[in-house]
Design a protein around this motif. Structure first.
Motif, PDB file in Angstrom:
ATOM      1  N   ILE A 176      31.283  -4.503 -10.021  1.00 18.69           N
ATOM      2  CA  ILE A 176      31.146  -6.167 -10.790  1.00 18.69           C
ATOM      3  C   ILE A 176      32.389  -6.148 -12.227  1.00 18.69           C
ATOM      4  N   ARG A 177      33.080  -7.137 -11.558  1.00 20.71           N
ATOM      5  CA  ARG A 177      33.713  -7.314 -12.505  1.00 20.71           C
ATOM      6  C   ARG A 177      34.366  -8.723 -13.140  1.00 20.71           C
ATOM      7  N   SER A 178      34.776  -9.399 -13.602  1.00 20.98           N
ATOM      8  CA  SER A 178      35.683 -10.680 -14.320  1.00 20.98           C
ATOM      9  C   SER A 178      36.456 -11.282 -14.071  1.00 20.98           C
ATOM     10  N   ARG A 179      35.979 -12.972 -13.286  1.00 22.61           N
ATOM     11  CA  ARG A 179      37.137 -13.855 -12.833  1.00 22.61           C
ATOM     12  C   ARG A 179      38.451 -13.373 -13.525  1.00 22.61           C
ATOM     13  N   SER A 180      38.379 -13.516 -14.755  1.00 21.91           N
ATOM     14  CA  SER A 180      39.343 -14.003 -15.825  1.00 21.91           C
ATOM     15  C   SER A 180      39.251 -12.434 -16.662  1.00 21.91           C
ATOM     16  N   HIS A 181      39.705 -12.393 -17.650  1.00 22.34           N
ATOM     17  CA  HIS A 181      39.827 -11.394 -18.333  1.00 22.34           C
ATOM     18  C   HIS A 181      38.761  -9.919 -18.250  1.00 22.34           C
ATOM     19  N   SER A 182      38.721  -9.322 -19.487  1.00 20.75           N
ATOM     20  CA  SER A 182      37.266  -7.761 -19.186  1.00 20.75           C
ATOM     21  C   SER A 182      36.690  -8.240 -20.434  1.00 20.75           C
ATOM     22  N   MET A 183      35.359  -8.412 -19.833  1.00 21.00           N
ATOM     23  CA  MET A 183      34.781  -8.590 -20.688  1.00 21.00           C
ATOM     24  C   MET A 183      33.629  -7.321 -20.589  1.00 21.00           C
ATOM     25  N   GLN A 184      32.810  -7.218 -22.525  1.00 21.48           N
ATOM     26  CA  GLN A 184      31.855  -6.278 -22.602  1.00 21.48           C
ATOM     27  C   GLN A 184      30.785  -6.636 -23.561  1.00 21.48           C
ATOM     28  N   PRO A 185      30.390  -7.112 -22.890  1.00 24.69           N
ATOM     29  CA  PRO A 185      28.305  -7.716 -23.577  1.00 24.69           C
ATOM     30  C   PRO A 185      27.727  -6.403 -24.278  1.00 24.69           C
ATOM     31  N   ASP A 186      27.768  -6.763 -25.319  1.00 23.96           N
ATOM     32  CA  ASP A 186      26.697  -5.577 -26.081  1.00 23.96           C
ATOM     33  C   ASP A 186      24.934  -5.611 -24.931  1.00 23.96           C
ATOM     34  N   ILE A 187      24.486  -5.781 -24.513  1.00 29.30           N
ATOM     35  CA  ILE A 187      23.587  -5.000 -24.102  1.00 29.30           C
ATOM     36  C   ILE A 187      23.870  -5.508 -22.681  1.00 29.30           C
ATOM     37  N   GLN A 214       0.955  -1.280   0.041  1.00 30.47           N
ATOM     38  CA  GLN A 214      -0.146  -0.090   0.251  1.00 30.47           C
ATOM     39  C   GLN A 214       0.354   1.568   0.391  1.00 30.47           C
ATOM     40  N   ARG A 215       1.888   1.245  -0.274  1.00 31.08           N
ATOM     41  CA  ARG A 215       3.277   2.496  -0.616  1.00 31.08           C
ATOM     42  C   ARG A 215       3.530   2.592  -1.980  1.00 31.08           C
ATOM     43  N   GLU A 216       3.761   3.236  -2.539  1.00 30.86           N
ATOM     44  CA  GLU A 216       4.534   3.742  -3.992  1.00 30.86           C
ATOM     45  C   GLU A 216       5.492   3.876  -3.626  1.00 30.86           C
ATOM     46  N   SER A 217       6.036   2.937  -4.796  1.00 27.27           N
ATOM     47  CA  SER A 217       7.809   3.570  -4.562  1.00 27.27           C
ATOM     48  C   SER A 217       8.578   3.365  -6.243  1.00 27.27           C
ATOM     49  N   GLU A 218       9.351   4.071  -6.321  1.00 33.68           N
ATOM     50  CA  GLU A 218       9.802   4.543  -7.188  1.00 33.68           C
ATOM     51  C   GLU A 218      10.881   3.555  -8.412  1.00 33.68           C
ATOM     52  N   GLU A 219      10.603   2.724  -9.293  1.00 36.26           N
ATOM     53  CA  GLU A 219      11.751   1.707  -9.263  1.00 36.26           C
ATOM     54  C   GLU A 219      12.940   2.165 -10.155  1.00 36.26           C
ATOM     55  N   THR A 220      13.961   1.779  -9.838  1.00 38.44           N
ATOM     56  CA  THR A 220      14.745   2.378 -10.850  1.00 38.44           C
ATOM     57  C   THR A 220      15.434   1.069 -11.945  1.00 38.44           C
ATOM     58  N   LEU A 221      15.866   1.214 -13.302  1.00 37.84           N
ATOM     59  CA  LEU A 221      16.379   0.412 -14.589  1.00 37.84           C
ATOM     60  C   LEU A 221      17.138   0.729 -15.140  1.00 37.84           C
ATOM     61  N   GLU A 222      18.469  -0.310 -14.950  1.00 39.84           N
ATOM     62  CA  GLU A 222      19.325   1.461 -16.631  1.00 39.84           C
ATOM     63  C   GLU A 222      19.675  -0.258 -17.392  1.00 39.84           C
ATOM     64  N   LEU A 223      19.614   0.533 -18.188  1.00 41.04           N
ATOM     65  CA  LEU A 223      19.589  -0.528 -19.901  1.00 41.04           C
ATOM     66  C   LEU A 223      21.423   0.275 -20.173  1.00 41.04           C
ATOM     67  N   PHE A 224      21.829  -0.539 -20.515  1.00 41.37           N
ATOM     68  CA  PHE A 224      23.765  -0.304 -21.082  1.00 41.37           C
ATOM     69  C   PHE A 224      23.982  -1.006 -22.598  1.00 41.37           C
ATOM     70  N   TYR A 225      24.388  -0.141 -23.284  1.00 39.62           N
ATOM     71  CA  TYR A 225      25.293  -0.760 -24.287  1.00 39.62           C
ATOM     72  C   TYR A 225      26.550  -0.777 -24.324  1.00 39.62           C
ATOM     73  N   GLN A 226      27.026  -1.639 -24.310  1.00 40.64           N
ATOM     74  CA  GLN A 226      28.141  -2.124 -23.940  1.00 40.64           C
ATOM     75  C   GLN A 226      28.605  -2.111 -22.320  1.00 40.64           C
TER      76      GLN A 226
END
Length: 466
Positions: free
Chosen positions: A340-351, A311-323
């Motif tokens: 937030i990191r990678s266990r091994s080498h750097s990683m860069q997903p698309d979305i 019974q309470r309104e709240s503002e949720e936040t979502l972030e959409l990243f490109y690469q």
């Protein structure tokens, strides 16, 4: 191995599909940008019809063709009676007709030839000699602010028609390309005429809407041109002319598909009740929208949604990243999201979608996946994303923030193809688990097609309790 070659084979889009791809990039970009610019009208923006094409380059070409006859008739009148202003220039005049101005005295003092002319004039034997000096005199010039504005407009016009021609060639629309080339030739013809060819324009000359006031202070033909420019510049539109992203056909189809998928995910979030509130991927330049997505550089769209809990309104936040970038754990620098990191080498997903410390990843793959199992190599990459990207809990123990990692693929043109399953879930999809339970898979998303499965996937992800 032959199978590996087949696995990496990319798809080929038809001409109409490439046109649909670029048109939807413009449409989706405008939709999201308008939401950001007019936050009070989110419902209207999010419900824009699929059939509307506010950024369609072919519609833009039609508009330019409609405007051109009036533009050309106005340019003809302007060339016959151009705007002029008084200025001064240096002319060689007979000394007997000199005004004796300070400029003349300086010329006599500093130019040896003018000194000899002055001395010769005062010798009796040279009284009939044609003595001349350089002197500043008033002159008329057509290099005025109004004519420079028209010249800059013609430059913009030809740049846009050239861009439209390249787009049409990319879509294999020969007729549209020829129409755009015809407009380019006509505009260049008038740009090469006086007074516009003599106008001094810097390399960075641009026209602003506010500059049209300069035309209103001139003769009626210039005022008519001002109203035509208003039609030319009407409405917010995607800047197909200068965008580094859309200088086609230099841009590969796989890259455009990647960008299109990102914007399509943003649109799907809008239909799920999220509204964009902040972005670093759009730049407004006057009446033009420039899309700033660049391969290899991360960008972000932030969304909000009002939820009702207890019974309470709240503002949720979502972030959409490109690469987004997730650096190696061996590096001290932070990437997209601190911690937030990678266990091994750097990683860069698309979305990537980020909400309350959790991640959901999408990687567009320009593949057909025409045969069962062709997606296996890419699914293995999704496993790598899910297992390798980590963060640390309060006790310093590694935890996996990636809840799911899926591929997006265009598939084959024939939706009735026996292997054209829209969802490749693991384990195999069932009525109880239509998306599987492994957190990896692939969803078909093709230009001109539906995004039902994508929205179902996003809904399932974002219904997870925070």
């Amino acid at each position: 191995m032959p199978q590996t070659t087949e696995l990496k084979q990319e798809v080929r889009l038809e001409g109409w599909e490439r046109r649909q791809l670029c048109t939807e990039i413009g449409h989706l970009a405008l939709m999201l940008a308008l939401s950001l610019r007019d936050p009070e009208d989110q419902v209207m923006t999010a419900s824009l019809s699929e059939q509307t094409e506010p950024s369609s380059p072919l519609k833009r070409l039609t508009l330019l063709e409609t405007l051109w006859p009036n533009l050309e008739s106005t340019l003809r009148v302007l060339c016959a009676a151009p705007d002029r202003r008084l200025t001064s220039d240096i002319f060689q005049v007979p000394l007997t007709r000199s005004h004796g101005s300070p400029t003349t005295l300086q010329s006599i003092a500093h130019r040896p030839t003018d000194q000899r002319t002055w001395l010769t004039l005062h010798s009796p034997e040279a009284a009939d000699a044609a003595a001349t000096v350089w002197e500043s005199r008033p002159a008329s010039t057509t290099d005025t602010a109004a004519n420079r504005l028209v010249a800059a407009f013609l430059n913009d016009f030809t740049q846009e028609t050239c861009a439209l021609s390249r787009l049409a060639q990319f879509w294999e629309e020969t007729d549209a390309a020829n129409r755009a080339d015809d407009l380019t030739r006509k505009a260049n013809h008038w740009r090469a005429k006086e007074p516009f060819v003599s106008c001094s324009l810097s390399a960075a000359s641009t026209r602003q809407i506010s500059e049209r006031a300069k035309l209103l202070r001139c003769s009626p033909p210039y005022r008519k041109l001002s109203s035509l420019l208003q039609s030319y510049e009407s409405g917010l539109r995607l800047d197909w002319t200068h965008s580094d992203l859309l200088r086609l056909p230099l841009v590969e189809e796989w890259y455009l598909y990647e960008i299109w998928c990102f914007l399509r995910v943003g649109r799907a979030l809008c239909t799920c009740g999220w509204r964009p509130v902040q972005s670093d991927i759009f730049t407004l330049a006057g009446d033009k929208l420039r899309l700033g997505l660049v391969h290899g550089r991360q960008s972000r769209l932030r969304f909000h949604r009002t939820s009702v809990a207890e019974q309470r309104e709240s503002e949720e936040t979502l972030e959409l990243f490109y690469q987004p970038l997730f650096p190696s754990a061996n590096r001290r620098t932070d990437g997209t999201l601190a911690g937030i990191r990678s266990r091994s080498h750097s990683m860069q997903p698309d979305i990537a979608l980020h909400r309350n410390g959790r991640l959901w990843l999408l990687d567009p793959k320009f593949r057909a996946y025409a045969l069962p199992g062709e997606e296996q190599d890419d699914i293995n990459k999704m496993h790598t994303y899910r297992d390798a990207i980590i963060t640390l809990d309060a006790d310093g123990q590694p935890i996996q923030p990636v809840c799911a990692a899926w591929c997006l693929f265009p598939g084959t043109a024939e939706e009735a193809h026996p292997a054209a399953f829209p969802v490749r879930a693991y384990p195999t999809a069932t009525a109880e688990s239509p998306l599987g339970t492994a957190g990896v898979g692939a969803v078909r998303l093709r230009p001109g097609g539906e995004d039902t499965e994508l929205r179902r996937l996003l809904t399932a992800w974002l219904q997870v309790a925070p």
